[in-house]
Scaffold this motif. Structure first.
Motif, short mmCIF file in Angstrom:
data_model
loop_
_atom_site.label_atom_id
_atom_site.label_comp_id
_atom_site.label_asym_id
_atom_site.label_seq_id
_atom_site.Cartn_x
_atom_site.Cartn_y
_atom_site.Cartn_z
N CYS A 43 0.81 -1.21 0.00
CA CYS A 43 0.00 0.00 0.00
C CYS A 43 0.85 1.27 0.00
O CYS A 43 1.98 1.28 0.46
CB CYS A 43 -0.89 0.03 1.25
N SER A 44 0.23 2.31 -0.50
CA SER A 44 0.71 3.67 -0.29
C SER A 44 -0.25 4.29 0.71
O SER A 44 -1.41 3.88 0.84
CB SER A 44 0.66 4.48 -1.59
N TYR A 45 0.22 5.30 1.39
CA TYR A 45 -0.59 5.94 2.42
C TYR A 45 -0.61 7.44 2.18
O TYR A 45 0.41 8.03 1.86
CB TYR A 45 -0.01 5.63 3.81
N LEU A 46 -1.78 8.03 2.29
CA LEU A 46 -1.90 9.48 2.24
C LEU A 46 -2.09 9.96 3.66
O LEU A 46 -3.09 9.64 4.31
CB LEU A 46 -3.11 9.90 1.39
N VAL A 47 -1.11 10.70 4.15
CA VAL A 47 -1.15 11.23 5.51
C VAL A 47 -1.47 12.71 5.40
O VAL A 47 -0.62 13.50 4.98
CB VAL A 47 0.19 10.97 6.23
N ASP A 48 -2.71 13.05 5.72
CA ASP A 48 -3.22 14.40 5.49
C ASP A 48 -2.90 14.87 4.07
O ASP A 48 -2.45 15.99 3.84
CB ASP A 48 -2.68 15.40 6.53
N GLY A 49 -3.10 13.97 3.10
CA GLY A 49 -2.95 14.30 1.70
C GLY A 49 -1.56 14.16 1.12
O GLY A 49 -1.37 14.36 -0.07
N VAL A 50 -0.57 13.81 1.94
CA VAL A 50 0.80 13.65 1.47
C VAL A 50 1.12 12.16 1.36
O VAL A 50 0.98 11.41 2.33
CB VAL A 50 1.80 14.33 2.43
N THR A 51 1.55 11.73 0.17
CA THR A 51 1.83 10.32 -0.08
C THR A 51 3.09 9.87 0.64
O THR A 51 4.11 10.56 0.62
CB THR A 51 2.01 10.06 -1.59
N THR A 52 3.01 8.67 1.25
CA THR A 52 4.18 8.07 1.87
C THR A 52 4.06 6.55 1.82
O THR A 52 2.96 6.02 1.69
CB THR A 52 4.36 8.54 3.33
N ARG A 53 5.18 5.89 1.90
CA ARG A 53 5.24 4.44 2.09
C ARG A 53 6.02 4.15 3.36
O ARG A 53 6.20 3.02 3.74
CB ARG A 53 5.88 3.76 0.89
N ASP A 54 6.53 5.21 4.01
CA ASP A 54 7.35 5.09 5.21
C ASP A 54 6.44 4.91 6.42
O ASP A 54 5.78 5.85 6.87
CB ASP A 54 8.21 6.35 5.38
N ARG A 55 6.43 3.70 6.95
CA ARG A 55 5.54 3.40 8.07
C ARG A 55 6.03 3.98 9.39
O ARG A 55 5.32 3.90 10.38
CB ARG A 55 5.31 1.90 8.13
N THR A 56 7.22 4.60 9.40
CA THR A 56 7.67 5.29 10.61
C THR A 56 7.19 6.74 10.63
O THR A 56 7.52 7.49 11.56
CB THR A 56 9.21 5.26 10.75
N THR A 57 6.41 7.13 9.65
CA THR A 57 5.88 8.50 9.57
C THR A 57 5.13 8.85 10.85
O THR A 57 4.23 8.12 11.26
CB THR A 57 4.93 8.63 8.36
N PRO A 58 5.52 9.96 11.49
CA PRO A 58 4.81 10.37 12.71
C PRO A 58 3.40 10.86 12.39
O PRO A 58 3.15 11.43 11.33
CB PRO A 58 5.66 11.51 13.27
N LEU A 59 2.50 10.63 13.33
CA LEU A 59 1.10 11.03 13.13
C LEU A 59 0.66 12.15 14.06
O LEU A 59 -0.54 12.45 14.10
CB LEU A 59 0.19 9.81 13.28
N ALA A 60 1.57 12.78 14.76
CA ALA A 60 1.21 13.89 15.65
C ALA A 60 0.54 14.99 14.82
O ALA A 60 1.08 15.45 13.83
CB ALA A 60 2.44 14.43 16.36
N GLY A 61 -0.66 15.36 15.22
CA GLY A 61 -1.38 16.42 14.54
C GLY A 61 -2.06 16.01 13.25
O GLY A 61 -2.67 16.83 12.58
#
Length: 76
Positions: free
Chosen positions: A45-63
């Motif tokens: 999967c790819s992930y959109l974190v508040d609209g920004v694409t990432t594949r890095d599962r260490t992406t912080p989710l604060a805010g």
């Protein structure tokens, strides 16, 4: 967290709410109806974190307000 296509089928939901520090921690909280399929699918999967694409599962989710789980789609 919203799920699309194959991710929705594996999880059995359109969306859920989780609280986590990282994307990986959030994904581990999802109670999927097909756990084997969900576990295997997360790697593709790819992930959109508040609209920004990432594949890095260490992406912080604060805010972060919204994570979209986007599996590969046929035809683009």
């Amino acid at each position: 967290m919203r799920f699309f296509a194959a991710a929705r089928a594996a999880v059995g939901l359109d969306e859920t709410t989780v609280t986590a520090d990282t994307l990986d921690a959030a994904l581990r909280q999802v109670a999927a109806v097909d756990l084997d399929r969900w576990t295997a699918l997360q790697e593709r999967c790819s992930y959109l974190v508040d609209g920004v694409t990432t594949r890095d599962r260490t992406t912080p989710l604060a805010g972060v307000a919204l994570v979209d789980v986007m599996p590969p789609f046929a035809g683009g």
